[in-house]
Design a protein around this motif. Structure first.
Motif, PDB file in Angstrom:
ATOM      1  N   TRP A 109       0.918  -1.216  -0.030  1.00 47.81           N
ATOM      2  CA  TRP A 109      -0.061  -0.010  -0.035  1.00 47.81           C
ATOM      3  C   TRP A 109       0.872   1.294   0.038  1.00 47.81           C
ATOM      4  CZ3 TRP A 109      -1.495   2.720   5.088  1.00 47.81           C
ATOM      5  CH2 TRP A 109      -2.131   3.707   4.804  1.00 47.81           C
ATOM      6  N   ARG A 110       1.754   1.097   0.839  1.00 49.60           N
ATOM      7  CA  ARG A 110       2.559   2.591   1.316  1.00 49.60           C
ATOM      8  C   ARG A 110       3.392   2.897   0.116  1.00 49.60           C
ATOM      9  NH1 ARG A 110      -0.032   6.729   3.288  1.00 49.60           N
ATOM     10  NH2 ARG A 110       1.930   7.565   3.991  1.00 49.60           N
ATOM     11  N   PRO A 111       4.420   2.224  -0.039  1.00 49.48           N
ATOM     12  CA  PRO A 111       5.591   2.475  -0.900  1.00 49.48           C
ATOM     13  C   PRO A 111       5.017   1.820  -2.334  1.00 49.48           C
ATOM     14  CG  PRO A 111       6.468   0.749   0.399  1.00 49.48           C
ATOM     15  CD  PRO A 111       5.055   1.127   1.013  1.00 49.48           C
ATOM     16  N   GLY A 112       4.130   1.031  -2.712  1.00 52.53           N
ATOM     17  CA  GLY A 112       3.811   0.405  -3.863  1.00 52.53           C
ATOM     18  C   GLY A 112       2.752   1.170  -4.372  1.00 52.53           C
ATOM     19  N   GLY A 113       2.092   1.696  -3.740  1.00 49.56           N
ATOM     20  CA  GLY A 113       1.000   2.762  -4.248  1.00 49.56           C
ATOM     21  C   GLY A 113      -0.382   1.929  -4.279  1.00 49.56           C
ATOM     22  N   GLY A 114      -0.420   0.772  -3.752  1.00 47.20           N
ATOM     23  CA  GLY A 114      -1.686  -0.002  -3.883  1.00 47.20           C
ATOM     24  C   GLY A 114      -2.619   0.377  -3.179  1.00 47.20           C
ATOM     25  N   SER A 115      -3.867  -0.397  -3.002  1.00 48.13           N
ATOM     26  CA  SER A 115      -5.108   0.061  -2.157  1.00 48.13           C
ATOM     27  C   SER A 115      -4.713  -0.287  -0.850  1.00 48.13           C
ATOM     28  CB  SER A 115      -6.205  -0.791  -2.884  1.00 48.13           C
ATOM     29  OG  SER A 115      -7.392  -0.839  -2.001  1.00 48.13           O
ATOM     30  N   PRO A 116      -5.471   0.578  -0.092  1.00 45.23           N
ATOM     31  CA  PRO A 116      -5.307   0.124   1.524  1.00 45.23           C
ATOM     32  C   PRO A 116      -6.288  -1.026   1.973  1.00 45.23           C
ATOM     33  CG  PRO A 116      -6.801   2.431   1.130  1.00 45.23           C
ATOM     34  CD  PRO A 116      -6.185   1.672  -0.211  1.00 45.23           C
ATOM     35  N   ARG A 117      -7.273  -1.246   1.216  1.00 44.18           N
ATOM     36  CA  ARG A 117      -8.318  -2.498   1.625  1.00 44.18           C
ATOM     37  C   ARG A 117      -7.420  -3.454   2.009  1.00 44.18           C
ATOM     38  NH1 ARG A 117     -12.747  -3.219  -2.629  1.00 44.18           N
ATOM     39  NH2 ARG A 117     -13.539  -1.303  -1.480  1.00 44.18           N
ATOM     40  N   PRO A 118      -6.488  -4.105   1.292  1.00 40.75           N
ATOM     41  CA  PRO A 118      -5.545  -5.276   1.925  1.00 40.75           C
ATOM     42  C   PRO A 118      -5.372  -5.142   3.348  1.00 40.75           C
ATOM     43  CG  PRO A 118      -5.042  -5.054  -0.376  1.00 40.75           C
ATOM     44  CD  PRO A 118      -5.643  -3.809   0.056  1.00 40.75           C
ATOM     45  N   VAL A 119      -4.915  -3.833   3.860  1.00 38.62           N
ATOM     46  CA  VAL A 119      -4.453  -3.599   4.977  1.00 38.62           C
ATOM     47  C   VAL A 119      -5.804  -3.939   5.862  1.00 38.62           C
ATOM     48  CG1 VAL A 119      -3.541  -1.789   6.652  1.00 38.62           C
ATOM     49  CG2 VAL A 119      -2.586  -2.110   4.353  1.00 38.62           C
ATOM     50  N   LEU A 120      -6.773  -3.434   5.653  1.00 40.58           N
ATOM     51  CA  LEU A 120      -8.053  -3.696   6.409  1.00 40.58           C
ATOM     52  C   LEU A 120      -8.251  -5.201   6.664  1.00 40.58           C
ATOM     53  CD1 LEU A 120     -10.130  -0.868   5.190  1.00 40.58           C
ATOM     54  CD2 LEU A 120      -8.872  -0.832   7.186  1.00 40.58           C
ATOM     55  N   TYR A 121      -8.233  -5.976   5.565  1.00 45.57           N
ATOM     56  CA  TYR A 121      -8.424  -7.524   5.648  1.00 45.57           C
ATOM     57  C   TYR A 121      -7.167  -8.000   6.621  1.00 45.57           C
ATOM     58  CZ  TYR A 121     -11.603  -6.858   1.353  1.00 45.57           C
ATOM     59  OH  TYR A 121     -12.537  -6.614   0.632  1.00 45.57           O
ATOM     60  N   ALA A 122      -6.041  -7.666   6.341  1.00 44.16           N
ATOM     61  CA  ALA A 122      -4.867  -8.247   7.069  1.00 44.16           C
ATOM     62  C   ALA A 122      -4.975  -7.904   8.498  1.00 44.16           C
ATOM     63  CB  ALA A 122      -3.841  -7.893   6.442  1.00 44.16           C
ATOM     64  N   GLY A 123      -5.378  -6.708   8.780  1.00 39.65           N
ATOM     65  CA  GLY A 123      -5.587  -6.320  10.366  1.00 39.65           C
ATOM     66  C   GLY A 123      -6.822  -7.039  10.890  1.00 39.65           C
ATOM     67  N   GLY A 124      -7.772  -7.182  10.018  1.00 39.79           N
ATOM     68  CA  GLY A 124      -9.026  -7.899  10.779  1.00 39.79           C
ATOM     69  C   GLY A 124      -8.554  -9.555  11.050  1.00 39.79           C
ATOM     70  N   PHE A 125      -7.900  -9.968  10.185  1.00 38.97           N
ATOM     71  CA  PHE A 125      -7.469 -11.389  10.233  1.00 38.97           C
ATOM     72  C   PHE A 125      -6.432 -11.532  11.403  1.00 38.97           C
ATOM     73  CE2 PHE A 125      -8.245 -15.211   7.671  1.00 38.97           C
ATOM     74  CZ  PHE A 125      -7.491 -16.112   8.573  1.00 38.97           C
ATOM     75  N   LEU A 126      -5.609 -10.438  11.526  1.00 41.03           N
ATOM     76  CA  LEU A 126      -4.584 -10.787  12.619  1.00 41.03           C
ATOM     77  C   LEU A 126      -5.463 -10.346  13.970  1.00 41.03           C
ATOM     78  CD1 LEU A 126      -1.907 -10.907  13.517  1.00 41.03           C
ATOM     79  CD2 LEU A 126      -1.536  -8.508  13.561  1.00 41.03           C
ATOM     80  N   ALA A 127      -6.292  -9.745  14.178  1.00 42.06           N
ATOM     81  CA  ALA A 127      -7.508  -9.448  15.338  1.00 42.06           C
ATOM     82  C   ALA A 127      -8.112 -11.122  15.578  1.00 42.06           C
ATOM     83  CB  ALA A 127      -8.430  -8.449  15.053  1.00 42.06           C
ATOM     84  N   LEU A 128      -8.564 -11.602  14.415  1.00 37.28           N
ATOM     85  CA  LEU A 128      -9.140 -12.899  14.560  1.00 37.28           C
ATOM     86  C   LEU A 128      -8.204 -14.079  15.137  1.00 37.28           C
ATOM     87  CD1 LEU A 128     -11.513 -13.232  11.383  1.00 37.28           C
ATOM     88  CD2 LEU A 128     -12.009 -12.978  13.613  1.00 37.28           C
ATOM     89  N   ALA A 129      -6.968 -14.018  14.550  1.00 41.95           N
ATOM     90  CA  ALA A 129      -5.994 -15.046  14.907  1.00 41.95           C
ATOM     91  C   ALA A 129      -5.587 -14.645  16.283  1.00 41.95           C
ATOM     92  CB  ALA A 129      -4.581 -14.806  14.109  1.00 41.95           C
ATOM     93  N   SER A 130      -5.656 -13.342  16.744  1.00 42.23           N
ATOM     94  CA  SER A 130      -5.372 -13.271  18.163  1.00 42.23           C
ATOM     95  C   SER A 130      -6.315 -13.626  18.887  1.00 42.23           C
ATOM     96  CB  SER A 130      -5.226 -11.726  18.528  1.00 42.23           C
ATOM     97  OG  SER A 130      -4.331 -11.061  17.654  1.00 42.23           O
ATOM     98  N   VAL A 131      -7.609 -13.522  18.750  1.00 39.56           N
ATOM     99  CA  VAL A 131      -8.788 -14.089  19.393  1.00 39.56           C
ATOM    100  C   VAL A 131      -8.616 -15.802  19.453  1.00 39.56           C
ATOM    101  CG1 VAL A 131     -11.229 -14.431  19.359  1.00 39.56           C
ATOM    102  CG2 VAL A 131     -10.307 -12.214  19.038  1.00 39.56           C
TER     103      VAL A 131
END
Length: 124
Positions: A69-91
């Motif tokens: 997302w940041r240096p690559g100029g991509g969409s921020p949407r995968p960051v939201l998916y990845a963060g949500g998944f990390l939250a599920l993994a933590s639970v």
């Protein structure tokens, strides 16, 4: 967009795909070792190691998504998916440590399904 920017963006997408694939494989391994946990003496060890690998793969997905997302100029949407998944993994980790299989097992199935869906979306 210059050639260099295009190359960086393409590498970011490949890194995200690889991270999601690693996460999906790690979760599938967890499903296999859950069965071993119930039927063998070494299943608990394998499931514990797999949990650490799965959590690491989820963190790698967050890192890959941010770098794409940041240096690559991509969409921020995968960051939201990845963060949500990390939250599920933590639970999931907390539930596993607390020995709450009535929630741990269905959440694991949900996580595998979501990871497979995300991997399929990345393949397109």
């Amino acid at each position: 967009m210059t050639t260099i920017e295009t190359t960086v963006a393409r590498r970011g997408v490949v890194f995200v795909r690889a991270a999601v694939a690693a996460q999906t494989v790690a979760i599938f391994f967890q499903a296999l070792t859950a069965g071993l946990l119930l039927s063998t003496s070494y299943g608990e060890l394998l499931h514990g190691v797999g949990a650490r690998v799965m959590y690491g793969a989820s963190m790698l997905y967050v890192l890959a998504a941010v770098l794409a997302w940041r240096p690559g100029g991509g969409s921020p949407r995968p960051v939201l998916y990845a963060g949500g998944f990390l939250a599920l993994a933590s639970v999931q980790v907390v539930l596993g440590i607390a020995h709450v299989p009535s929630v741990h097992v269905p959440l694991g199935v949900l996580m595998f399904g979501l990871s497979v869906l995300d991997l399929g979306r990345r393949r397109r």
